[in-house]
Design a protein around this motif. Structure first.
Motif, PDB file in Angstrom:
ATOM      1  N   UNK A 121      41.836  33.748  27.529  1.00 44.88           N
ATOM      2  CA  UNK A 121      40.787  32.115  27.868  1.00 44.88           C
ATOM      3  C   UNK A 121      40.112  32.449  28.030  1.00 44.88           C
ATOM      4  N   UNK A 122      38.989  31.641  28.628  1.00 44.82           N
ATOM      5  CA  UNK A 122      37.955  31.580  29.194  1.00 44.82           C
ATOM      6  C   UNK A 122      37.824  32.004  30.941  1.00 44.82           C
ATOM      7  N   UNK A 123      39.113  32.215  31.289  1.00 42.57           N
ATOM      8  CA  UNK A 123      39.481  32.094  32.669  1.00 42.57           C
ATOM      9  C   UNK A 123      39.337  33.614  33.053  1.00 42.57           C
ATOM     10  N   UNK A 124      38.393  32.963  34.411  1.00 40.81           N
ATOM     11  CA  UNK A 124      38.008  34.002  35.890  1.00 40.81           C
ATOM     12  C   UNK A 124      38.994  34.498  36.199  1.00 40.81           C
ATOM     13  N   UNK A 125      39.229  35.818  36.188  1.00 44.61           N
ATOM     14  CA  UNK A 125      40.756  35.952  36.918  1.00 44.61           C
ATOM     15  C   UNK A 125      40.477  35.792  38.131  1.00 44.61           C
ATOM     16  N   UNK A 126      41.863  35.191  38.925  1.00 38.09           N
ATOM     17  CA  UNK A 126      41.801  35.590  40.532  1.00 38.09           C
ATOM     18  C   UNK A 126      43.375  36.142  40.472  1.00 38.09           C
ATOM     19  N   UNK A 127      42.481  36.965  41.893  1.00 37.62           N
ATOM     20  CA  UNK A 127      43.663  37.831  42.056  1.00 37.62           C
ATOM     21  C   UNK A 127      43.983  37.824  43.726  1.00 37.62           C
ATOM     22  N   UNK A 128      45.454  37.962  44.342  1.00 35.95           N
ATOM     23  CA  UNK A 128      45.309  38.293  45.563  1.00 35.95           C
ATOM     24  C   UNK A 128      45.816  40.097  45.845  1.00 35.95           C
ATOM     25  N   UNK A 129      44.269  39.983  47.011  1.00 40.37           N
ATOM     26  CA  UNK A 129      44.769  41.358  47.133  1.00 40.37           C
ATOM     27  C   UNK A 129      46.308  41.815  47.926  1.00 40.37           C
ATOM     28  N   UNK A 130      47.601  42.662  47.814  1.00 42.13           N
ATOM     29  CA  UNK A 130      48.392  43.323  48.160  1.00 42.13           C
ATOM     30  C   UNK A 130      48.173  44.685  48.606  1.00 42.13           C
ATOM     31  N   UNK A 131      49.133  44.754  49.835  1.00 44.75           N
ATOM     32  CA  UNK A 131      49.256  46.071  50.706  1.00 44.75           C
ATOM     33  C   UNK A 131      50.459  46.936  50.785  1.00 44.75           C
ATOM     34  N   UNK A 132      50.853  46.940  50.363  1.00 43.95           N
ATOM     35  CA  UNK A 132      52.245  47.475  50.847  1.00 43.95           C
ATOM     36  C   UNK A 132      52.595  49.084  50.859  1.00 43.95           C
ATOM     37  N   UNK A 133      52.731  49.921  51.744  1.00 42.21           N
ATOM     38  CA  UNK A 133      53.278  51.886  51.574  1.00 42.21           C
ATOM     39  C   UNK A 133      52.448  51.990  51.749  1.00 42.21           C
ATOM     40  N   UNK A 134      51.162  51.869  51.752  1.00 38.61           N
ATOM     41  CA  UNK A 134      49.497  52.675  51.316  1.00 38.61           C
ATOM     42  C   UNK A 134      48.933  52.418  50.207  1.00 38.61           C
ATOM     43  N   UNK A 135      49.693  51.283  49.068  1.00 38.05           N
ATOM     44  CA  UNK A 135      49.132  51.684  48.018  1.00 38.05           C
ATOM     45  C   UNK A 135      48.294  49.882  48.074  1.00 38.05           C
ATOM     46  N   UNK A 136      48.120  49.587  47.105  1.00 37.14           N
ATOM     47  CA  UNK A 136      47.528  48.285  47.055  1.00 37.14           C
ATOM     48  C   UNK A 136      46.831  47.854  45.415  1.00 37.14           C
TER      49      UNK A 136
END
Length: 150
Positions: A121-136
């Motif tokens: 669908x023509x929807x903008x993506x939306x992400x929360x940035x998560x960081x765990x054990x040195x990885x994003x």
């Protein structure tokens, strides 16, 4: 103009623009792409594998007459969260700040889940940035799948 002395290479200063410093050396070309700098006519100076106390080696990008909005800096933060942004006005540093990792990314990356509504669908993506054990990773707001930055 480039001046070469016995031990130092000097690159001419820019009157107005942006200097992006402390980019990991292996991420400089990706930064150019993310910021759309491969398709502009502005003067750009690039340094790669420069000595850095914090990173070992670093990259720097100096762009004349170009300033970035927060969305562009958020894109850069995904690959270089320790980057320093120097705003140059009349040959002097007018502002200086680290970009840091944003809490949320909107309309930038594609969700890795092929069934996610943002891929159909023509929807903008939306992400929360998560960081765990040195990885994003990026947690999709819609399907709750994690997209790896790599």
């Amino acid at each position: 103009m480039v001046n070469i002395s016995d031990k130092e290479l000097t690159v001419s200063a820019i009157k107005n623009g942006t200097v992006l410093d402390h980019i990991p050396a292996d991420k400089v070309y990706r930064a150019l792409e993310l910021l759309g700098l491969t398709e502009i006519d502005n003067q750009i100076t690039i340094g790669i594998n420069l000595r850095s106390k914090g990173l070992g080696s670093k990259g720097i990008i100096k762009i004349a007459d170009k300033f970035f909005d927060q969305d562009a800096l958020n894109r850069l933060a995904l690959i270089a969260p320790q980057c320093t942004v120097n705003i140059i006005r009349d040959y002097k540093v007018a502002e200086k700040h680290k970009i840091g990792m944003p809490e949320e990314i909107i309309g930038m990356e594609k969700c890795m889940n092929p069934k996610c509504v943002t891929n159909h669908q023509p929807i903008k993506t939306r992400f929360s940035v998560i960081q765990k054990d040195g990885h994003t990773g990026l947690l999709c707001h819609y399907c709750e799948k994690i997209t790896n930055l790599k």
